[in-house]
Design an enzyme around this catalytic site. Structure first.
Site, PDB file in Angstrom:
ATOM      1  N   LEU A   1       0.862  -1.178   0.000  1.00 16.54           N
ATOM      2  CA  LEU A   1       0.000   0.000   0.000  1.00 16.54           C
ATOM      3  C   LEU A   1       0.897   1.226   0.000  1.00 16.54           C
ATOM      4  O   LEU A   1       1.961   1.222   0.625  1.00 16.54           O
ATOM      5  CB  LEU A   1      -0.893   0.026   1.256  1.00 16.54           C
ATOM      6  CG  LEU A   1      -1.925  -1.090   1.424  1.00 16.54           C
ATOM      7  CD1 LEU A   1      -2.689  -0.899   2.734  1.00 16.54           C
ATOM      8  CD2 LEU A   1      -2.894  -1.132   0.250  1.00 16.54           C
ATOM      9  N   ASP A   2       0.472   2.273  -0.705  1.00 14.21           N
ATOM     10  CA  ASP A   2       1.228   3.521  -0.677  1.00 14.21           C
ATOM     11  C   ASP A   2       1.338   4.031   0.753  1.00 14.21           C
ATOM     12  O   ASP A   2       0.490   3.741   1.599  1.00 14.21           O
ATOM     13  CB  ASP A   2       0.532   4.590  -1.531  1.00 14.21           C
ATOM     14  CG  ASP A   2       0.503   4.239  -3.003  1.00 14.21           C
ATOM     15  OD1 ASP A   2       1.366   3.463  -3.448  1.00 14.21           O
ATOM     16  OD2 ASP A   2      -0.398   4.737  -3.706  1.00 14.21           O
ATOM     17  N   ARG A   3       2.368   4.811   1.010  1.00 19.26           N
ATOM     18  CA  ARG A   3       2.586   5.333   2.354  1.00 19.26           C
ATOM     19  C   ARG A   3       1.359   6.080   2.874  1.00 19.26           C
ATOM     20  O   ARG A   3       0.996   5.987   4.052  1.00 19.26           O
ATOM     21  CB  ARG A   3       3.808   6.264   2.366  1.00 19.26           C
ATOM     22  CG  ARG A   3       4.133   6.839   3.739  1.00 19.26           C
ATOM     23  CD  ARG A   3       5.474   7.554   3.739  1.00 19.26           C
ATOM     24  NE  ARG A   3       5.715   8.142   5.041  1.00 19.26           N
ATOM     25  CZ  ARG A   3       5.442   9.394   5.369  1.00 19.26           C
ATOM     26  NH1 ARG A   3       4.914  10.213   4.466  1.00 19.26           N
ATOM     27  NH2 ARG A   3       5.682   9.856   6.575  1.00 19.26           N
TER      28      ARG A   3
END
Length: 298
Positions: free
Chosen positions: A133-135
């Protein structure tokens, strides 16, 4: 910020923290030790987490200096897990955390926290990151406990047999309650992607869960796994995600993208499913724009 320096003959046999202090006088020794402890130091290309290690002449010392707010140490307890069985576990990744180690951060990542939890079960191998997942994205992250389980879920992901459901708060009002975006995605800048040809095929299904004042709560089901896929497809249709300033979204406490649920079949055919509640910032933005909090309990 990345700092690089080379140890000369005068630093041979000097402790790493002392040598780094001489190479980078703008940093305090306590800050240097913190960076080393968090996995943010490399010596001649290898991560080093022992401040007392002795340097050799010619060693290249690299420090990854992150903003103080990025240093957040945490661990998962059994009561915090979304799902667990003999082969898999799922956690609710918080927005703002890296899901896996970077060249300059080990501690403070979801990967490291899950590794610590696995150690309490007697599993000494590091956590296996099989999806990301993106930050800025929160929500479900699944981790296999064994190599066999890792191979199985990796194959399921590759074949598109893992159902992924995301929630996003977008600026604007979709013209329809249900729609699909089938548009190729390519890298268009160092940290930015866009709909472009040639690109990798990408398809996402969308539906409106609730409408508010100038915004909508949208469910997204990506049928492919391209980088930034949901973010790019929504921006491409004129519905940028609130908080996603990279793709034209308005400022917000966080990017309003949340992996709500993931479901797949285990090797024995059983259903493995995890659902993650949204955090306070996500709920607060919904309420601010008049989206009924009941929509978040679906």
């Amino acid at each position: 910020m990345i700092l690089k320096g080379k140890a000369g003959p005068e630093l041979a046999d000097v402790r790493l923290d002392e040598g780094a202090k001489r190479l980078f006088p703008e940093l305090s020794k306590s800050r240097i030790r913190e960076i080393i402890d968090w996995g943010g130091c490399a010596v001649s290309g290898t991560m080093v987490r022992v401040a007392s290690r002795q340097l050799k002449s010619g060693d290249e010392v690299v420090l990854g200096v992150m903003e103080p707010e990025r240093y957040r140490e945490f661990a998962y307890g059994k009561e915090e897990l979304l799902y667990e069985d003999a082969e898999y576990l799922a956690v609710n990744k918080a927005a703002g955390l890296n899901c896996q180690r970077t060249p300059y951060q080990l501690k403070g990542t979801v990967e490291y926290a899950v590794t610590l939890y696995l150690k309490t079960l007697g599993i000494l191998e590091p956590a296996r990151v099989i999806h990301r997942l993106d930050r800025g994205t929160s929500g479900v992250m699944l981790f296999p406990k064994t190599r066999r389980a890792a191979a199985h879920i990796s194959a399921e992901l590759k074949e598109g047999r893992v159902e992924k459901v995301y929630w996003a708060v977008v600026a604007g009002q979709p013209g329809e309650d249900f729609w699909a975006v089938d548009a190729p995605i390519a890298k268009v800048a160092p940290s930015r992607y866009g709909v472009a040809t040639p690109g990798k095929g990408a398809r996402t299904l969308f539906r409106v869960l609730a409408r508010g004042e100038g915004v909508a709560l949208v469910e997204a089901r990506p049928l492919t796994g391209r980088t930034h896929q949901i973010r790019v497809h929504l921006a491409h249709t004129g519905l940028p995600i609130i908080g996603d300033t990279v793709y034209g979204g308005a400022q917000a406490p966080r990017m309003m993208l949340h992996c709500r649920a993931m479901t797949f079949r285990g090797e024995d055919g059983r259903e493995v499913a995890a659902t993650a509640p949204v955090d306070r910032d996500f709920a607060a933005v919904c309420e601010r724009y008049g989206i009924d909090s009941g929509s978040l309990d679906r």
